[in-house]
Design an enzyme around this catalytic site. Structure first.
Site, PDB file in Angstrom:
ATOM      1  N   LYS A 148      -0.684  25.948  19.813  1.00  9.77           N
ATOM      2  CA  LYS A 148      -1.013  25.516  18.792  1.00  9.77           C
ATOM      3  C   LYS A 148       0.132  23.898  18.716  1.00  9.77           C
ATOM      4  O   LYS A 148       0.690  23.994  19.270  1.00  9.77           O
ATOM      5  CB  LYS A 148      -0.995  25.894  17.611  1.00  9.77           C
ATOM      6  CG  LYS A 148       0.916  26.157  16.619  1.00  9.77           C
ATOM      7  CD  LYS A 148       1.255  26.481  15.904  1.00  9.77           C
ATOM      8  CE  LYS A 148       1.301  25.334  14.708  1.00  9.77           C
ATOM      9  NZ  LYS A 148       2.002  26.035  14.061  1.00  9.77           N
ATOM     10  N   LYS A 182       0.898  39.482  14.631  1.00  6.91           N
ATOM     11  CA  LYS A 182       2.105  40.009  13.965  1.00  6.91           C
ATOM     12  C   LYS A 182       1.403  42.149  14.111  1.00  6.91           C
ATOM     13  O   LYS A 182       0.598  41.740  13.853  1.00  6.91           O
ATOM     14  CB  LYS A 182       2.855  39.522  13.015  1.00  6.91           C
ATOM     15  CG  LYS A 182       3.012  38.654  13.023  1.00  6.91           C
ATOM     16  CD  LYS A 182       3.591  37.595  11.985  1.00  6.91           C
ATOM     17  CE  LYS A 182       4.097  36.300  12.105  1.00  6.91           C
ATOM     18  NZ  LYS A 182       5.555  36.379  12.519  1.00  6.91           N
ATOM     19  N   GLU A 216       9.589  30.198   4.171  1.00  6.84           N
ATOM     20  CA  GLU A 216      10.706  30.342   5.200  1.00  6.84           C
ATOM     21  C   GLU A 216      12.285  30.022   4.901  1.00  6.84           C
ATOM     22  O   GLU A 216      12.071  28.705   4.071  1.00  6.84           O
ATOM     23  CB  GLU A 216      10.134  28.989   6.828  1.00  6.84           C
ATOM     24  CG  GLU A 216       9.576  29.794   7.052  1.00  6.84           C
ATOM     25  CD  GLU A 216       8.926  28.781   8.696  1.00  6.84           C
ATOM     26  OE1 GLU A 216       8.897  29.279   9.413  1.00  6.84           O
ATOM     27  OE2 GLU A 216       8.247  28.198   7.785  1.00  6.84           O
ATOM     28  N   ASP A 235       0.527  22.371   9.531  1.00  5.49           N
ATOM     29  CA  ASP A 235       1.513  23.652  10.445  1.00  5.49           C
ATOM     30  C   ASP A 235       0.764  25.006  10.114  1.00  5.49           C
ATOM     31  O   ASP A 235       1.145  25.356  11.122  1.00  5.49           O
ATOM     32  CB  ASP A 235       2.874  22.834  10.250  1.00  5.49           C
ATOM     33  CG  ASP A 235       3.887  23.456  11.297  1.00  5.49           C
ATOM     34  OD1 ASP A 235       3.119  24.020  12.467  1.00  5.49           O
ATOM     35  OD2 ASP A 235       4.316  24.166  10.934  1.00  5.49           O
ATOM     36  N   HIS A 240      -2.373  29.893  10.446  1.00  2.68           N
ATOM     37  CA  HIS A 240      -1.660  30.731  10.042  1.00  2.68           C
ATOM     38  C   HIS A 240      -2.301  31.348   8.806  1.00  2.68           C
ATOM     39  O   HIS A 240      -2.573  32.751   8.053  1.00  2.68           O
ATOM     40  CB  HIS A 240       0.138  30.903   9.630  1.00  2.68           C
ATOM     41  CG  HIS A 240       0.834  30.716  10.900  1.00  2.68           C
ATOM     42  ND1 HIS A 240       0.323  30.922  12.077  1.00  2.68           N
ATOM     43  CD2 HIS A 240       1.256  30.036  11.808  1.00  2.68           C
ATOM     44  CE1 HIS A 240       0.848  29.993  13.294  1.00  2.68           C
ATOM     45  NE2 HIS A 240       1.744  29.585  12.702  1.00  2.68           N
TER      46      HIS A 240
HETATM   47  P1  NDP Z   1       8.811  21.249  24.524  1.00  2.00           P
HETATM   48  O1  NDP Z   1       9.164  19.680  24.684  1.00  2.00           O
HETATM   49  O2  NDP Z   1      10.441  21.826  24.492  1.00  2.00           O
HETATM   50  O3  NDP Z   1       8.454  21.703  26.393  1.00  2.00           O
HETATM   51  C1  NDP Z   1       6.913  21.241  26.751  1.00  2.00           C
HETATM   52  C2  NDP Z   1       7.347  21.571  28.161  1.00  2.00           C
HETATM   53  O4  NDP Z   1       6.177  20.539  29.059  1.00  2.00           O
HETATM   54  C3  NDP Z   1       9.025  21.671  29.109  1.00  2.00           C
HETATM   55  O5  NDP Z   1       8.615  22.172  30.217  1.00  2.00           O
HETATM   56  C4  NDP Z   1       8.080  20.485  30.288  1.00  2.00           C
HETATM   57  O6  NDP Z   1       8.938  19.664  31.410  1.00  2.00           O
HETATM   58  C5  NDP Z   1       6.610  20.146  29.821  1.00  2.00           C
HETATM   59  N1  NDP Z   1       5.650  19.113  30.476  1.00  2.00           N
HETATM   60  C6  NDP Z   1       6.450  17.485  29.419  1.00  2.00           C
HETATM   61  N2  NDP Z   1       5.403  17.102  30.031  1.00  2.00           N
HETATM   62  C7  NDP Z   1       5.090  17.480  31.320  1.00  2.00           C
HETATM   63  C8  NDP Z   1       4.295  16.826  32.242  1.00  2.00           C
HETATM   64  N3  NDP Z   1       3.242  15.639  32.155  1.00  2.00           N
HETATM   65  N4  NDP Z   1       3.426  17.295  33.207  1.00  2.00           N
HETATM   66  C9  NDP Z   1       3.787  19.718  33.490  1.00  2.00           C
HETATM   67  N5  NDP Z   1       4.822  19.318  32.452  1.00  2.00           N
HETATM   68  C10 NDP Z   1       5.180  18.628  31.394  1.00  2.00           C
HETATM   69  O7  NDP Z   1       7.615  22.035  23.710  1.00  2.00           O
HETATM   70  P2  NDP Z   1       7.246  23.613  23.596  1.00  2.00           P
HETATM   71  O8  NDP Z   1       8.322  24.142  23.804  1.00  2.00           O
HETATM   72  O9  NDP Z   1       8.478  23.283  21.914  1.00  2.00           O
HETATM   73  O10 NDP Z   1       6.264  23.726  22.848  1.00  2.00           O
HETATM   74  C11 NDP Z   1       4.793  23.824  23.883  1.00  2.00           C
HETATM   75  C12 NDP Z   1       3.796  23.644  23.198  1.00  2.00           C
HETATM   76  O11 NDP Z   1       4.244  25.135  22.000  1.00  2.00           O
HETATM   77  C13 NDP Z   1       3.160  22.540  21.899  1.00  2.00           C
HETATM   78  O12 NDP Z   1       2.430  22.780  22.548  1.00  2.00           O
HETATM   79  C14 NDP Z   1       3.693  22.723  20.999  1.00  2.00           C
HETATM   80  O13 NDP Z   1       3.171  22.335  20.137  1.00  2.00           O
HETATM   81  C15 NDP Z   1       3.508  24.569  20.809  1.00  2.00           C
HETATM   82  N6  NDP Z   1       4.824  25.568  19.718  1.00  2.00           N
HETATM   83  C16 NDP Z   1       6.026  24.778  20.012  1.00  2.00           C
HETATM   84  C17 NDP Z   1       6.638  26.242  19.682  1.00  2.00           C
HETATM   85  C18 NDP Z   1       8.404  26.184  19.532  1.00  2.00           C
HETATM   86  O14 NDP Z   1       8.351  26.730  18.259  1.00  2.00           O
HETATM   87  N7  NDP Z   1       8.532  25.520  19.585  1.00  2.00           N
HETATM   88  C19 NDP Z   1       6.032  26.997  18.251  1.00  2.00           C
HETATM   89  C20 NDP Z   1       4.387  27.010  18.250  1.00  2.00           C
HETATM   90  C21 NDP Z   1       3.598  26.204  18.828  1.00  2.00           C
HETATM   91  P3  NDP Z   1       9.411  18.643  31.759  1.00  2.00           P
HETATM   92  O15 NDP Z   1       9.690  17.957  31.191  1.00  2.00           O
HETATM   93  O16 NDP Z   1      10.279  19.426  32.885  1.00  2.00           O
HETATM   94  O17 NDP Z   1       7.899  18.131  32.773  1.00  2.00           O
HETATM   95  C1  BG6 Z   2       4.921  27.578  13.705  1.00  3.95           C
HETATM   96  C2  BG6 Z   2       4.784  26.434  12.841  1.00  3.95           C
HETATM   97  O1  BG6 Z   2       3.633  28.548  13.951  1.00  3.95           O
HETATM   98  O2  BG6 Z   2       5.183  29.283  12.921  1.00  3.95           O
HETATM   99  C3  BG6 Z   2       6.945  26.222  12.554  1.00  3.95           C
HETATM  100  O3  BG6 Z   2       5.071  25.888  14.217  1.00  3.95           O
HETATM  101  C4  BG6 Z   2       6.441  27.745  12.041  1.00  3.95           C
HETATM  102  O4  BG6 Z   2       6.885  25.451  11.484  1.00  3.95           O
HETATM  103  C5  BG6 Z   2       6.155  29.049  12.835  1.00  3.95           C
HETATM  104  O5  BG6 Z   2       8.305  27.712  11.461  1.00  3.95           O
HETATM  105  C6  BG6 Z   2       6.405  30.655  11.477  1.00  3.95           C
HETATM  106  O6  BG6 Z   2       6.048  31.840  12.182  1.00  3.95           O
HETATM  107  P1  BG6 Z   2       7.263  32.989  12.078  1.00  3.95           P
HETATM  108  O7  BG6 Z   2       6.859  33.642  13.414  1.00  3.95           O
HETATM  109  O8  BG6 Z   2       8.892  32.473  12.015  1.00  3.95           O
HETATM  110  O9  BG6 Z   2       7.070  33.405  10.771  1.00  3.95           O
END
Ligand code: NDP
Ligand code: BG6
Length: 484
Positions: A148, A182, A216, A235, A240
């Protein structure tokens, strides 16, 4: 009771964004747990892919760090971790360039399930899908897992579906909504459809209203840039809370299979009536002795993004005519608690006079923490002195009922990844479902933007804005307490 672990087929799982926050916090520690449980076998491999100039050895250090920091504290067994790390590989890949793709292609094996987890920003999904196709890395049976947010409105969700559809069929695409992974959310379906008890009264005739709360205590936690362009509606509600609502409101599917379940959920989303302006309360937290304000956390002076939203929602069909669903979710609230409360109507005729406390039956399904169910029923107050009634809870904590098996309940992400390997899409959103959810969400957001509505303030650490109380008070109802 001991839980039954059914191993999945051997697989190669490529995690694009394997060095990112989500991979480190959820995906990699989750896979380690599945490895320890025996569900992931020792032939399977996990291949991290990102731009960072790492190799197998340095990525394994990253994974070990993630398990130590975010993994289950009771599973920190060095020998097991070493065994798991031997299954970990890394290929430097640039999603938008040419770097690394040929190497990745050379790394893939035949005879195992191929899955590609897109744990990167959504604007890279199209580039990755294209390159997986161009380099013949994806096969007709490969699966892709898409994180997402899936679009930010109907138009962008449609565009994203179209981009993915160029190279993958719908049955290869796994759109994650981790709420569906969940344990208690799935239990909701078991409770509804595996018991005769509830279904006959699961309708407007017997149910007064439904409350869905996802509260939360965390704020935007370093995701301010993303969250401020999103807000609670995009979000949390569009995905959800919408999924929870669907599972409560849907008709029994003819079978527990992906098409049947998703068809029924889609019908619910399509039956949602447009929400009126006075059925919405948006909030934004202000500073209190608990924390600083949203503006400071999001670093956007003048932001009108909601960190809280409450809505009164109507499912316009025969089953639910006249039974409102009240939805609320917010950040920086007084407790972390997610629950669904189904309040039944009172008996049609009162034969008792002396009733203390609330006398409705309420079925509460607690998603987190302390997963379980409570059904409040009326009983006679014990002792002499006539027939006085009181309301008491029949409480079932899943941890108590399941004993040791409750410890091996997979977390949402691990369960969903195992479902990807099994090829089971039941707990993933179909493209038309996501689009229907946006089609309902868009006019609500467009409405408040056109009116220039500002979110109401609430104290960080409180139960949300006062106006949200009014949303229910004026219907003669009240929210349940947000408490542990
Ligand atoms: P981050 O910014 O922490 O990580 C992004 C990742 O993508 C890194 O591993 C980065 O590594 C890689 N990346 C960026 N650009 C490129 C590229 N051009 N080619 C290859 N790899 C690339 O993001 P998150 O882990 O937080 O989020 C990832 C996804 O998950 C998103 O879609 C986010 O919306 C979703 N998400 C995240 C949540 C969270 O709690 N973090 C919760 C719900 C959804 P590098 O820079 O080395 O390339
Ligand atoms: C994610 C949202 O999808 O769900 C966050 O992007 C949120 O903002 C999270 O905090 C909540 O998940 P959980 O499992 O902790 O209730």
């Amino acid at each position: 009771m001991v839980s039954r672990v059914i191993p999945v087929d051997s697989f190669d799982l490529v995690i694009f964004g394997g060095t990112g926050d989500l991979a480190k916090r959820k995906i990699l520690p989750g896979l380690y747990r599945r490895f320890v449980s025996g569900q992931m076998n020792a032939v399977s491999r996990i291949i991290g892919a990102a731009r960072a100039d790492l190799n197998d050895a340095s990525f394994r250090e990253t994974v070990a760090g993630a398990i130590a920091e975010f993994g289950d504290k009771s599973l920190q067994d060095p020998a097991k971790i070493a065994e798991f790390l031997a299954r970990i590989h890394y290929v430097p890949v640039d999603a938008t360039g040419t770097n690394g793709w040929a190497q990745l292609a050379g790394h893939m094996r035949g005879g195992v399930v191929r899955a590609f987890y897109f744990s990167v920003a959504p604007n890279l999904f199209g580039d990755i899908a294209q390159r997986l196709h161009d380099h013949a890395i994806a096969t007709p049976t490969s699966r892709i897992v898409v994180e997402k947010p899936f679009g930010r409105d109907l138009a962008s969700a449609r565009a994203l579906n179209a981009v993915l559809a160029q190279h993958f069929t719908e049955d290869q695409i796994y759109r994650i909504d981790h709420y569906l992974g969940k344990e208690t959310v799935q239990n909701l379906m078991a409770v509804r459809f595996a018991n005769i008890l509830f279904e006959p009264i699961w309708k407007a005739q017997y149910i007064d209203h439904v409350q869905i709360t996802v509260a939360e205590t965390v704020g935007v936690e370093g995701r301010g840039a993303y969250y401020d362009t999103s807000g609670a509606m995009r979000d949390m509600v569009q995905n959800h809370l919408m999924q929870l609502l669907c599972l409560i409101a849907m008709e029994p599917p003819y079978h527990f299979d992906p098409s049947a379940v998703r068809d029924e959920k889609l019908k619910v989303i399509r039956a949602l009536r447009p929400v009126l302006p006075d059925e919405i309360v948006r909030g934004q937290y202000r500073a209190s002795d608990v924390d600083e304000d949203y503006i400071t956390h999001s670093e956007n002076e003048g932001s009108r993004t909601e960190s809280y939203i409450a809505l009164k929602v109507h499912v316009a069909n025969w089953r639910w005519q006249g039974t409102p669903f009240y939805l609320r979710t917010g950040k920086k609230l007084r407790a972390r608690t997610s629950e669904i409360a189904i309040t039944f109507k009172q008996p049609p005729h009162a034969i008792f006079d002396d009733v203390t406390g609330w006398n409705e039956n309420v079925l509460v399904i607690r998603l987190q923490p302390n997963e379980g169910m409570t059904l409040s029923v009326m009983i006679k107050e014990p002792g002499p002195g006539g027939m006085r009634l009181m309301n008491v809870p029949l409480d079932m904590s899943f941890a108590e009922a399941l004993g040791a098996a409750a410890n091996d309940v997979p977390e949402a992400y691990e369960r969903l990844i195992m479902d990807v390997i099994r090829g089971n899409q039941t707990l993933f959103m179909r493209g038309d479902e996501v689009e229907a959810a946006w089609a309902w969400t868009d006019p609500i957001i467009n409405g408040w933007e056109a009116r220039g509505d500002k979110p109401k303030q609430y104290d960080a650490g409180s139960s949300g804005p006062e106006d949200a109380l009014m949303l229910m008070h004026r219907d003669g109802r009240r929210w349940r307490e947000i408490s542990l």
